[in-house]
Design an enzyme around this catalytic site. Structure first.
Site, PDB file in Angstrom:
ATOM      1  N   LYS A 157      98.161  33.077  69.660  1.00 32.11           N
ATOM      2  CA  LYS A 157      97.787  31.995  68.734  1.00 32.11           C
ATOM      3  C   LYS A 157      98.996  31.077  68.582  1.00 32.11           C
ATOM      4  O   LYS A 157      99.738  31.136  67.592  1.00 32.11           O
ATOM      5  CB  LYS A 157      97.372  32.624  67.395  1.00 32.11           C
ATOM      6  CG  LYS A 157      96.163  31.979  66.778  1.00 32.11           C
ATOM      7  CD  LYS A 157      95.623  32.798  65.643  1.00 32.11           C
ATOM      8  CE  LYS A 157      95.021  31.940  64.549  1.00 32.11           C
ATOM      9  NZ  LYS A 157      94.066  30.926  64.945  1.00 32.11           N
TER      10      LYS A 157
HETATM   11  N1  PMP Z   1      89.352  31.195  68.871  1.00 30.36           N
HETATM   12  C1  PMP Z   1      90.258  30.331  68.392  1.00 30.36           C
HETATM   13  C2  PMP Z   1      90.785  29.274  69.289  1.00 30.36           C
HETATM   14  C3  PMP Z   1      90.693  30.413  67.071  1.00 30.36           C
HETATM   15  O1  PMP Z   1      91.588  29.556  66.587  1.00 30.36           O
HETATM   16  C4  PMP Z   1      90.139  31.403  66.230  1.00 30.36           C
HETATM   17  C5  PMP Z   1      90.555  31.486  64.781  1.00 30.36           C
HETATM   18  N2  PMP Z   1      91.669  32.301  64.614  1.00 30.36           N
HETATM   19  C6  PMP Z   1      89.206  32.299  66.771  1.00 30.36           C
HETATM   20  C7  PMP Z   1      88.839  32.161  68.110  1.00 30.36           C
HETATM   21  C8  PMP Z   1      88.649  33.417  65.958  1.00 30.36           C
HETATM   22  O2  PMP Z   1      89.630  34.398  65.749  1.00 30.36           O
HETATM   23  P1  PMP Z   1      89.617  35.325  64.460  1.00 30.36           P
HETATM   24  O3  PMP Z   1      88.276  35.900  64.356  1.00 30.36           O
HETATM   25  O4  PMP Z   1      90.655  36.361  64.729  1.00 30.36           O
HETATM   26  O5  PMP Z   1      89.952  34.462  63.299  1.00 30.36           O
END
Ligand code: PMP
Length: 309
Positions: A157
């Site tokens: 991320k």
């Molecule tokens: N894909 C992207 C690009 C994101 O930014 C997010 C949000 N964090 C997600 C998927 C979903 O991830 P999560 O369920 O861990 O929040």
């Protein structure tokens, strides 16, 4: 409860106005940071906040750090302990979003060697209820390609990679849609702008696999468990063609911010019969009651935090 927010920065709990960085900060110029988004939901009956899968978020943060050469010297458990303390310091009777951010904090100019740059860690909280109010949203297929693993790995991320999200989301909103679906460079639909995607067709559920330029979402994992264990549906991990999106019975996007958000229209193609479908509806309700601490399911996912006396 305090008037001013308390934030964590490099080992200290500071008031909001003291938790600041200089404008020379490397991450501000080059996007050299990694972050997380965690939610804690207020449960009125229990007078408690339920933080959701905190340690799993920090496991992912530590993994993200490996890619950008950030050594936090803190384990996911230690990061969780700090975060619970921070939540207590900022406790309020409303839903909360927690933002950990690990970033390169040395002055920017003239150094692109990640290994040689100093790192910092900040964690702060904001009040946040539902991010998407609509029951079912309209999406477009973005003209922006999802950044590939050999460019800026979506598995981590990474702050700089969210320019990709911003470009896609902006195009989507300007085009009159609510959300963007992004394709990879082979033309497979891989994600929403900040959500993972699920497609329902003929009673089966499909989602792209972890090696398809996606962030491996924590909500994705939770929803897979709910689909398989509670709804008794099989989840198949494979690539999704653009044309399959148009022909889907149901589509829903999942993420910490977006929770479970059904898509009812993609570029004027009505998904299913245009209403929120039965699988989307059930999974959305189940997810919401799980994260609010209103079920007995997966107690290991929830950390109960009560107001300090
Ligand atoms: N894909 C992207 C690009 C994101 O930014 C997010 C949000 N964090 C997600 C998927 C979903 O991830 P999560 O369920 O861990 O929040």
């Amino acid at each position: 409860m305090t008037d001013k927010r308390i934030m964590y920065l490099d080992g200290q709990f500071l008031s909001e106005d003291k938790a600041v960085v200089p404008i020379t900060t490397h991450a501000l110029h080059y996007g050299t940071g990694v972050f997380e988004g965690i939610r804690a939901y207020y449960n009125d009956q229990e007078k408690a906040l339920f933080a959701f899968r905190v340690e799993d978020h920090f496991k992912r943060l530590v993994d993200s750090c490996k890619i950008v050469c950030i050594d936090l010297n803190l384990s996911p458990q230690e990061l969780t302990t700090i975060t619970i303390e921070l939540i207590k310091k900022n406790f309020s009777e409303s839903d909360m979003y927690i933002r950990p951010l690990a970033f390169k904090s040395d002055p920017a100019v003239g150094n692109f060697n990640l290994k040689s740059l100093k790192s910092s860690l900040a964690i702060y909280t904001v009040m946040m209820g539902r991010m998407i109010e609509k029951e079912g949203i309209k999406a477009n297929i973005s003209s922006w390609t999802r950044v590939p693993d050999n460019s800026i790995p979506p598995r981590a991320k990474i702050t700089g990679a969210y320019m990709n999200t911003c470009l896609a989301k902006t195009e989507s909103i300007l085009g009159g849609y609510d959300e963007a679906l992004l394709m990879d460079n082979r033309g497979h639909v891989v994600e929403g702008s900040a959500e993972n995607i699920f497609l329902v067709k003929n009673g089966k559920v499909y989602t792209p696999s972890a090696s398809e330029d996606i962030l491996v979402g924590i909500t994705r994992d939770t929803v897979c468990k709910l689909l398989q264990n509670q709804l008794k549906l099989s989840v198949i991990e494979r690539s999704l063609d653009r044309s399959e999106i148009y022909q889907a019975d149901e589509i829903f996007l999942v993420g910490t911010g977006a929770e479970v958000t059904p898509v009812i229209d993609v570029e004027g193609r009505i998904i299913g019969n245009g209403d929120v479908g039965p699988v989307s509806k059930e999974i959305k309700e189940l997810y919401r009651s799980l994260v609010h601490g209103q079920t007995k399911l997966y107690p290991e996912f929830l950390t109960k935090i009560i107001l300090p006396t």
